[in-house]
Enzyme design. Structure first.
Site, mmCIF file in Angstrom:
data_model
loop_
_atom_site.group_PDB
_atom_site.id
_atom_site.type_symbol
_atom_site.label_atom_id
_atom_site.label_comp_id
_atom_site.label_asym_id
_atom_site.label_seq_id
_atom_site.Cartn_x
_atom_site.Cartn_y
_atom_site.Cartn_z
ATOM 1 N N HIS A 17 0.937 -1.246 -0.082
ATOM 2 C CA HIS A 17 0.072 0.172 0.147
ATOM 3 C C HIS A 17 0.713 1.325 -0.085
ATOM 4 O O HIS A 17 2.120 1.154 0.313
ATOM 5 C CB HIS A 17 -1.109 0.148 1.123
ATOM 6 C CG HIS A 17 -0.363 0.133 2.494
ATOM 7 N ND1 HIS A 17 0.391 1.035 3.110
ATOM 8 C CD2 HIS A 17 0.235 -0.991 3.385
ATOM 9 C CE1 HIS A 17 1.039 0.706 4.264
ATOM 10 N NE2 HIS A 17 0.697 -0.461 4.223
ATOM 11 N N GLU A 110 -2.895 -7.177 7.219
ATOM 12 C CA GLU A 110 -1.544 -6.893 7.910
ATOM 13 C C GLU A 110 -1.328 -7.718 9.170
ATOM 14 O O GLU A 110 -2.370 -8.344 9.664
ATOM 15 C CB GLU A 110 -1.386 -5.448 8.440
ATOM 16 C CG GLU A 110 -0.400 -4.787 9.231
ATOM 17 C CD GLU A 110 0.906 -4.673 8.571
ATOM 18 O OE1 GLU A 110 1.244 -6.047 8.488
ATOM 19 O OE2 GLU A 110 1.350 -3.772 8.388
#
Length: 310
Positions: A17, A110
């Site tokens: 990201h 994550e």
């Protein structure tokens, strides 16, 4: 290239990201849940630039490694806001006809560091992690990298089933590319699982930068390699050892399912005294047997001499 190989994705691309509020200021995690952390203005721009780079890569007409005019792309994305926003910006570079589909995939999220993160406590916790080992240390109320490995392994099994059963609705005349928009540690764990890297090798890897792209490309023999798209200097910067880089170069022309006989981190680390042939092994056993007999005789003689005197 074999017909079986043609059904495989040409590329599997990992994208981290863009810059997030948490990357800029870790105190953001004290008031905002990790999955709600947003991209910064710079992060949005990075993601848009990553989309342009991806589009250029997938539509490349390079004479050394040209793409098919009928290339397509399928996206997997972590459910976190920052990865979803990254994909949204990446998507600006693609027309609808090029995108087969997109799937939100919870298993590539994550690493879970716990719930709200107190800045000073997290700093102390990360120091403990360095002493304990980055792969096996489990954050209080959270995960270890080993936990992430387990769910990424499950995702990979599903990924292969999607490909084998054509759940991606791929037209055999199209060139398929898979893009996985995820997180730094998750991407490293994905590569670790795919290429069978050890814990020690994983712990030497560097995190990808924001919106960095890492490309696994299909070689002529049907195996995937990082060394087709990336230079040796890039692989070194990522933390790959000379042995790991040599393995990536070997994979460029390796056949799918082929075993690299001299893979150092399997044989060398565990069987460093292994003989090259049965004859050598038998000769070694004979020498060891003789030495053991001589040692036993010496101990018995010593015991007899020592009786009544020691």
């Amino acid at each position: 290239m074999s017909s079986d190989t043609k059904l495989l994705p040409k590329r599997i691309i990992l994208v981290r990201h863009g810059e997030s509020e948490g990357n800029l200021d870790t105190s953001a995690y004290t008031t905002t849940p990790d999955h709600k952390i947003q991209l910064t203005g710079s992060g949005l721009l990075q993601a848009r630039e990553a989309g342009a780079r991806l589009r250029s890569l997938l539509s490349s007409s390079s004479s050394s490694n040209p793409s098919s005019p009928e290339w397509r792309v399928y996206f997997y994305v972590s459910p976190y806001d920052r990865t979803r926003s990254t994909l949204r910006e990446i998507g600006r570079s693609f027309s609808r006809r090029r995108v087969i589909g997109v799937r939100e995939e919870c298993r590539i999220r994550e690493q879970d560091f716990g719930n709200f993160q107190v800045k000073e406590r997290m700093r102390a916790t990360k120091k403990v992690r360095e002493r304990f080992g980055r792969f096996f240390y489990r954050f209080p109320e959270g995960e270890s990298a080993a936990d992430v490995f387990d769910r990424v392994s499950s995702f990979l099994e599903s990924l292969w089933r999607d490909i084998d059963m054509n759940r991606l609705h791929m037209n055999p005349t199209h060139e398929l590319n898979l893009v996985i928009v995820s997180h730094g540690l998750t991407s490293r764990v994905f590569l670790m699982k795919w290429f069978k890297w050890t814990v020690e090798q994983f712990e030497a890897l560097n995190n990808p930068g924001n919106s960095e792209i890492r490309v696994m490309e299909l070689g002529q023999g049907g195996d995937y390699s990082l060394a087709i798209h990336h230079t040796e200097e890039e692989l070194e910067r990522w933390g790959l050892s000379p042995e790991m880089i040599a393995d990536q170069k070997w994979r460029v022309n390796a056949h799918k399912g082929e075993w690299k006989e001299d893979c150092k981190w399997y044989f060398g680390d565990f069987f460093d005294h292994m003989a090259d042939s049965d004859q050598e092994s038998e000769a070694t056993e004979e020498v060891e047997t003789k030495l053991n007999e001589e040692l036993t005789n010496w101990e018995n003689n010593n015991e007899e001499l020592c009786n009544g005197k020691c």
